[in-house]
Design an enzyme around this catalytic site. Structure first.
Site, PDB file in Angstrom:
ATOM      1  N   CYS A  40       0.933  -1.524   0.484  1.00  0.00           N
ATOM      2  CA  CYS A  40      -0.351  -0.130   0.075  1.00  0.00           C
ATOM      3  C   CYS A  40       0.901   1.118   0.149  1.00  0.00           C
ATOM      4  O   CYS A  40       1.963   1.246   0.764  1.00  0.00           O
ATOM      5  CB  CYS A  40      -1.010   0.349   1.130  1.00  0.00           C
ATOM      6  SG  CYS A  40      -2.173   1.440   1.752  1.00  0.00           S
ATOM      7  N   SER A  42       0.339   3.940   1.870  1.00  0.00           N
ATOM      8  CA  SER A  42       1.075   3.966   2.525  1.00  0.00           C
ATOM      9  C   SER A  42       2.131   3.348   3.465  1.00  0.00           C
ATOM     10  O   SER A  42       3.059   4.166   4.320  1.00  0.00           O
ATOM     11  CB  SER A  42      -0.556   3.801   4.657  1.00  0.00           C
ATOM     12  OG  SER A  42      -1.394   3.657   3.933  1.00  0.00           O
ATOM     13  N   HIS A  45       5.265   5.940   2.812  1.00  0.00           N
ATOM     14  CA  HIS A  45       4.950   7.401   2.972  1.00  0.00           C
ATOM     15  C   HIS A  45       5.842   7.279   4.343  1.00  0.00           C
ATOM     16  O   HIS A  45       6.645   8.279   5.057  1.00  0.00           O
ATOM     17  CB  HIS A  45       3.730   7.099   3.499  1.00  0.00           C
ATOM     18  CG  HIS A  45       2.439   8.160   2.960  1.00  0.00           C
ATOM     19  ND1 HIS A  45       2.606   8.949   1.986  1.00  0.00           N
ATOM     20  CD2 HIS A  45       1.060   7.455   2.503  1.00  0.00           C
ATOM     21  CE1 HIS A  45       1.836   8.589   1.117  1.00  0.00           C
ATOM     22  NE2 HIS A  45       0.599   8.860   1.329  1.00  0.00           N
ATOM     23  N   HIS A  78       0.264  -3.488   5.821  1.00  0.00           N
ATOM     24  CA  HIS A  78      -0.957  -4.408   6.479  1.00  0.00           C
ATOM     25  C   HIS A  78      -2.148  -4.735   6.392  1.00  0.00           C
ATOM     26  O   HIS A  78      -2.945  -4.535   5.815  1.00  0.00           O
ATOM     27  CB  HIS A  78      -1.439  -3.131   7.183  1.00  0.00           C
ATOM     28  CG  HIS A  78      -1.441  -2.048   6.070  1.00  0.00           C
ATOM     29  ND1 HIS A  78       0.143  -1.440   4.851  1.00  0.00           N
ATOM     30  CD2 HIS A  78      -2.399  -1.199   5.153  1.00  0.00           C
ATOM     31  CE1 HIS A  78      -0.887  -0.570   4.936  1.00  0.00           C
ATOM     32  NE2 HIS A  78      -2.161  -0.206   4.224  1.00  0.00           N
ATOM     33  N   CYS A 185      -6.405  -4.083   2.880  1.00  0.00           N
ATOM     34  CA  CYS A 185      -7.671  -2.403   3.075  1.00  0.00           C
ATOM     35  C   CYS A 185      -7.605  -1.400   1.707  1.00  0.00           C
ATOM     36  O   CYS A 185      -8.874  -0.844   2.183  1.00  0.00           O
ATOM     37  CB  CYS A 185      -5.617  -1.951   3.509  1.00  0.00           C
ATOM     38  SG  CYS A 185      -5.666   0.031   2.966  1.00  0.00           S
TER      39      CYS A 185
END
Length: 276
Positions: A40, A42, A45, A78, A185
């Site tokens: 992802c 994320s 990030h 995740h 997700c």
């Protein structure tokens, strides 16, 4: 036990593959052998520092009574799916051999938050980036003498994961692991943004700008709850070609072109100018 995992040591650092020590599952915890993991944005990030508090923000967090952020070193990931290898004491919903998908926010389904539809603030899923885990507050993952953070208490970039029973969803064995991993997700975030957050109703016109993993599932969600027109906006011809398979009724390559589309062909004469 030992497990290979992808670890990031800090902002701007590359992912490193290491053999880590993983604790056996404790009370209400489950050991899962990973079969698929999604990547992802994320995860990226943390590499760029976009989701890492600045020193000034960290000071404010501590002043407000929050723990000082201590994200690194971190096992990434995740989104994931796998097979239950072992269960800790008190686990009642899963057993070895079960196929499971993962939720990036654990939800017990019984607390006051969960029973009122606010599973995203369940106490079980509160400490998403703490090095400690479980009711005993002890880290489950180590690299030598270093305690490791597992992204959202999962860390799916690993051969094995120890996590809360409340972060796992039992799957029918016929569901492919790679599909289940995406639902962890990207699918749920996109679907929920169109159905819950936006409150789409039958007959609405919905514009989704950007049809990557999250956006394409926003298209799906909007159509599923009855939107009359779902416009998928993306400069990529490939994504525009795929969008109708997910429920898009129209596609557009830019926001500017979409405005003209909505004002023109999709805007019934009886609409008032205030309708959005």
């Amino acid at each position: 036990m030992k497990s290979q995992a992808a670890i990031m040591r800090g902002v701007g650092k590359d992912w490193e593959i290491h053999q880590i020590d993983l604790a056996e599952p404790g009370e209400h915890e489950v050991l899962v052998r990973m079969r698929a993991a999604g990547i992802c944005h994320s995860d990226d990030h943390f590499s760029t520092g976009d989701t890492v508090p600045t020193p000034e923000m960290a000071e404010l967090m501590v002043a407000a009574g929050m723990p000082a952020p201590d994200y690194f070193p971190m096992i990434g990931g995740h989104e994931g799916a796998g097979v239950v290898e072992a269960v800790g004491s008190g686990v009642t919903t899963l057993q070895p051999g079960d196929h499971v998908g993962m939720s990036f926010i654990a939800a017990c389904g019984k607390c006051r938050w969960c029973v009122t539809g606010q599973t995203f603030i369940c106490d079980v899923g509160a400490d998403l980036f703490a090095k400690s885990a479980g009711p005993d507050g002890v880290s489950r993952r180590w690299l030598g003498n270093e305690a490791l953070t597992a992204m959202t208490q999962l860390g799916t970039f690993s051969e094995y994961v120890v996590t809360s029973e409340d972060a796992l969803i039992k799957l029918d064995p016929s569901i492919p692991f790679h599909a289940a991993a995406l639902v962890s997700c990207g699918v749920t975030t996109g679907w929920g943004s169109a159905t819950v957050s936006a409150g789409t109703e039958p007959g609405d016109t919905v514009v989704v700008i950007g049809t990557g993993g999250v956006g394409m599932n926003a298209v799906q969600g909007a159509r599923a709850v009855g939107a009359q027109h779902v416009i998928a906006v993306d400069p990529s011809a490939l994504k525009r070609d795929l969008a109708p398979k997910f429920g898009a009724t129209h596609t557009s390559e830019s926001a500017e072109a979409t405005i003209e589309l909505v004002r023109g062909r999709l805007r019934p004469a009886e609409w008032c100018t205030s309708r959005t």
